[in-house]
Design a protein around this motif. Structure first.
Motif, PDB file in Angstrom:
ATOM      1  N   VAL A  21       0.871  -1.177   0.000  1.00  0.00           N
ATOM      2  CA  VAL A  21       0.000   0.000   0.000  1.00  0.00           C
ATOM      3  C   VAL A  21       0.910   1.231   0.000  1.00  0.00           C
ATOM      4  O   VAL A  21       1.425   1.624   1.054  1.00  0.00           O
ATOM      5  CB  VAL A  21      -0.934   0.008   1.234  1.00  0.00           C
ATOM      6  CG1 VAL A  21      -1.876   1.201   1.192  1.00  0.00           C
ATOM      7  CG2 VAL A  21      -1.700  -1.304   1.340  1.00  0.00           C
ATOM      8  N   PRO A  22       1.145   1.835  -1.163  1.00  0.00           N
ATOM      9  CA  PRO A  22       2.102   2.941  -1.256  1.00  0.00           C
ATOM     10  C   PRO A  22       1.868   4.083  -0.266  1.00  0.00           C
ATOM     11  O   PRO A  22       2.823   4.647   0.261  1.00  0.00           O
ATOM     12  CB  PRO A  22       1.956   3.417  -2.704  1.00  0.00           C
ATOM     13  CG  PRO A  22       1.532   2.181  -3.442  1.00  0.00           C
ATOM     14  CD  PRO A  22       0.620   1.468  -2.481  1.00  0.00           C
ATOM     15  N   ARG A  23       0.625   4.412   0.039  1.00  0.00           N
ATOM     16  CA  ARG A  23       0.387   5.545   0.949  1.00  0.00           C
ATOM     17  C   ARG A  23       0.824   5.256   2.385  1.00  0.00           C
ATOM     18  O   ARG A  23       0.921   6.164   3.204  1.00  0.00           O
ATOM     19  CB  ARG A  23      -1.063   5.990   0.881  1.00  0.00           C
ATOM     20  CG  ARG A  23      -2.035   5.033   1.495  1.00  0.00           C
ATOM     21  CD  ARG A  23      -3.439   5.621   1.512  1.00  0.00           C
ATOM     22  NE  ARG A  23      -4.351   4.635   2.010  1.00  0.00           N
ATOM     23  CZ  ARG A  23      -5.271   4.022   1.299  1.00  0.00           C
ATOM     24  NH1 ARG A  23      -5.430   4.331   0.043  1.00  0.00           N
ATOM     25  NH2 ARG A  23      -6.047   3.120   1.838  1.00  0.00           N
ATOM     26  N   LEU A  24       1.112   3.995   2.692  1.00  0.00           N
ATOM     27  CA  LEU A  24       1.604   3.665   4.030  1.00  0.00           C
ATOM     28  C   LEU A  24       2.960   4.303   4.314  1.00  0.00           C
ATOM     29  O   LEU A  24       3.320   4.493   5.470  1.00  0.00           O
ATOM     30  CB  LEU A  24       1.716   2.149   4.209  1.00  0.00           C
ATOM     31  CG  LEU A  24       0.415   1.388   4.377  1.00  0.00           C
ATOM     32  CD1 LEU A  24       0.699  -0.104   4.471  1.00  0.00           C
ATOM     33  CD2 LEU A  24      -0.344   1.871   5.595  1.00  0.00           C
ATOM     34  N   ILE A  39       5.880  -3.532   8.262  1.00  0.00           N
ATOM     35  CA  ILE A  39       5.528  -3.958   9.612  1.00  0.00           C
ATOM     36  C   ILE A  39       4.727  -5.250   9.479  1.00  0.00           C
ATOM     37  O   ILE A  39       3.903  -5.386   8.573  1.00  0.00           O
ATOM     38  CB  ILE A  39       4.740  -2.875  10.384  1.00  0.00           C
ATOM     39  CG1 ILE A  39       4.539  -3.302  11.833  1.00  0.00           C
ATOM     40  CG2 ILE A  39       3.436  -2.539   9.689  1.00  0.00           C
ATOM     41  CD1 ILE A  39       4.041  -2.192  12.738  1.00  0.00           C
ATOM     42  N   THR A  40       5.019  -6.186  10.353  1.00  0.00           N
ATOM     43  CA  THR A  40       4.342  -7.478  10.330  1.00  0.00           C
ATOM     44  C   THR A  40       3.426  -7.569  11.534  1.00  0.00           C
ATOM     45  O   THR A  40       3.847  -7.315  12.664  1.00  0.00           O
ATOM     46  CB  THR A  40       5.367  -8.626  10.345  1.00  0.00           C
ATOM     47  OG1 THR A  40       6.172  -8.518   9.170  1.00  0.00           O
ATOM     48  CG2 THR A  40       4.691  -9.977  10.369  1.00  0.00           C
ATOM     49  N   ILE A  41       2.187  -7.918  11.264  1.00  0.00           N
ATOM     50  CA  ILE A  41       1.199  -8.114  12.326  1.00  0.00           C
ATOM     51  C   ILE A  41       0.577  -9.485  12.075  1.00  0.00           C
ATOM     52  O   ILE A  41      -0.146  -9.675  11.097  1.00  0.00           O
ATOM     53  CB  ILE A  41       0.133  -7.005  12.322  1.00  0.00           C
ATOM     54  CG1 ILE A  41       0.805  -5.637  12.481  1.00  0.00           C
ATOM     55  CG2 ILE A  41      -0.902  -7.255  13.418  1.00  0.00           C
ATOM     56  CD1 ILE A  41      -0.106  -4.464  12.256  1.00  0.00           C
ATOM     57  N   GLY A  42       0.922 -10.426  12.940  1.00  0.00           N
ATOM     58  CA  GLY A  42       0.458 -11.796  12.731  1.00  0.00           C
ATOM     59  C   GLY A  42       1.083 -12.365  11.470  1.00  0.00           C
ATOM     60  O   GLY A  42       2.299 -12.386  11.316  1.00  0.00           O
ATOM     61  N   ARG A  43       0.251 -12.792  10.543  1.00  0.00           N
ATOM     62  CA  ARG A  43       0.739 -13.339   9.270  1.00  0.00           C
ATOM     63  C   ARG A  43       0.706 -12.309   8.152  1.00  0.00           C
ATOM     64  O   ARG A  43       1.009 -12.627   7.004  1.00  0.00           O
ATOM     65  CB  ARG A  43      -0.111 -14.542   8.872  1.00  0.00           C
ATOM     66  CG  ARG A  43       0.049 -15.691   9.821  1.00  0.00           C
ATOM     67  CD  ARG A  43      -0.775 -16.868   9.359  1.00  0.00           C
ATOM     68  NE  ARG A  43      -0.641 -17.934  10.329  1.00  0.00           N
ATOM     69  CZ  ARG A  43      -1.647 -18.641  10.789  1.00  0.00           C
ATOM     70  NH1 ARG A  43      -2.858 -18.426  10.362  1.00  0.00           N
ATOM     71  NH2 ARG A  43      -1.438 -19.586  11.672  1.00  0.00           N
ATOM     72  N   TRP A  48       5.027  -0.470   1.948  1.00  0.00           N
ATOM     73  CA  TRP A  48       4.639   0.567   0.986  1.00  0.00           C
ATOM     74  C   TRP A  48       5.221   0.315  -0.400  1.00  0.00           C
ATOM     75  O   TRP A  48       4.922   1.022  -1.346  1.00  0.00           O
ATOM     76  CB  TRP A  48       5.011   1.957   1.495  1.00  0.00           C
ATOM     77  CG  TRP A  48       6.449   2.144   1.866  1.00  0.00           C
ATOM     78  CD1 TRP A  48       6.999   1.970   3.110  1.00  0.00           C
ATOM     79  CD2 TRP A  48       7.514   2.534   1.012  1.00  0.00           C
ATOM     80  NE1 TRP A  48       8.346   2.219   3.072  1.00  0.00           N
ATOM     81  CE2 TRP A  48       8.693   2.585   1.793  1.00  0.00           C
ATOM     82  CE3 TRP A  48       7.603   2.860  -0.344  1.00  0.00           C
ATOM     83  CZ2 TRP A  48       9.927   2.935   1.268  1.00  0.00           C
ATOM     84  CZ3 TRP A  48       8.839   3.212  -0.861  1.00  0.00           C
ATOM     85  CH2 TRP A  48       9.973   3.248  -0.052  1.00  0.00           C
ATOM     86  N   ARG A  49       6.067  -0.727  -0.529  1.00  0.00           N
ATOM     87  CA  ARG A  49       6.601  -1.101  -1.843  1.00  0.00           C
ATOM     88  C   ARG A  49       6.918  -2.591  -1.835  1.00  0.00           C
ATOM     89  O   ARG A  49       6.935  -3.231  -0.783  1.00  0.00           O
ATOM     90  CB  ARG A  49       7.846  -0.292  -2.195  1.00  0.00           C
ATOM     91  CG  ARG A  49       9.046  -0.581  -1.307  1.00  0.00           C
ATOM     92  CD  ARG A  49      10.326  -0.125  -2.002  1.00  0.00           C
ATOM     93  NE  ARG A  49      11.484  -0.183  -1.163  1.00  0.00           N
ATOM     94  CZ  ARG A  49      12.181  -1.297  -0.887  1.00  0.00           C
ATOM     95  NH1 ARG A  49      11.800  -2.468  -1.350  1.00  0.00           N
ATOM     96  NH2 ARG A  49      13.258  -1.239  -0.126  1.00  0.00           N
ATOM     97  N   ALA A  50       7.173  -3.135  -3.019  1.00  0.00           N
ATOM     98  CA  ALA A  50       7.541  -4.550  -3.116  1.00  0.00           C
ATOM     99  C   ALA A  50       8.830  -4.794  -2.331  1.00  0.00           C
ATOM    100  O   ALA A  50       9.704  -3.924  -2.266  1.00  0.00           O
ATOM    101  CB  ALA A  50       7.732  -4.935  -4.579  1.00  0.00           C
TER     102      ALA A  50
END
Length: 107
Positions: A21-24, A39-43, A48-50
């Motif tokens: 999600v680029p806007r992140l 950022i990783t939340i759970g799985r 914001w980019r590949a």
């Protein structure tokens, strides 16, 4: 506390999802770290980019950490940051969970 990245089968990763999600980027800079990438939340890995292969390996280590500790990962991560800072290190760079993630990425 067991060292992050140890004591469980590192090869076993259940399904994970990467959300690009680029806007992140703008939101994360304001709320997290200036140079943040993901950022990783759970799985779920939010970025914001590949991600490169090494960056994905880093985040997959966080997926493993979430699998191991479940919701307790959050206070454990916070405590690891506190311990790193208290020992004179950097709260993020020297956090044991981040050290394990960098090692998983080959760094």
């Amino acid at each position: 506390m067991a060292r992050p990245g140890r004591g469980y089968d590192r090869a076993v990763i259940t399904a994970h999802r990467v959300h690009v999600v680029p806007r992140l980027r703008r939101i994360g800079r304001a709320m997290l770290i200036r140079d943040w990438l993901a950022i990783t939340i759970g799985r779920d890995i939010w970025t914001w980019r590949a991600l490169s292969d090494a960056e994905l390996a880093h985040e997959l280590e966080h997926v493993r950490q979430w699998q191991r500790y479940g919701p307790l990962f959050i206070p454990r991560y916070a405590r690891a940051s506190w311990r790193a800072a208290r020992a004179g290190g950097h709260w993020y760079r020297d956090n044991a969970f981040e050290v394990a993630a960098r090692a998983a990425a080959g760094g």
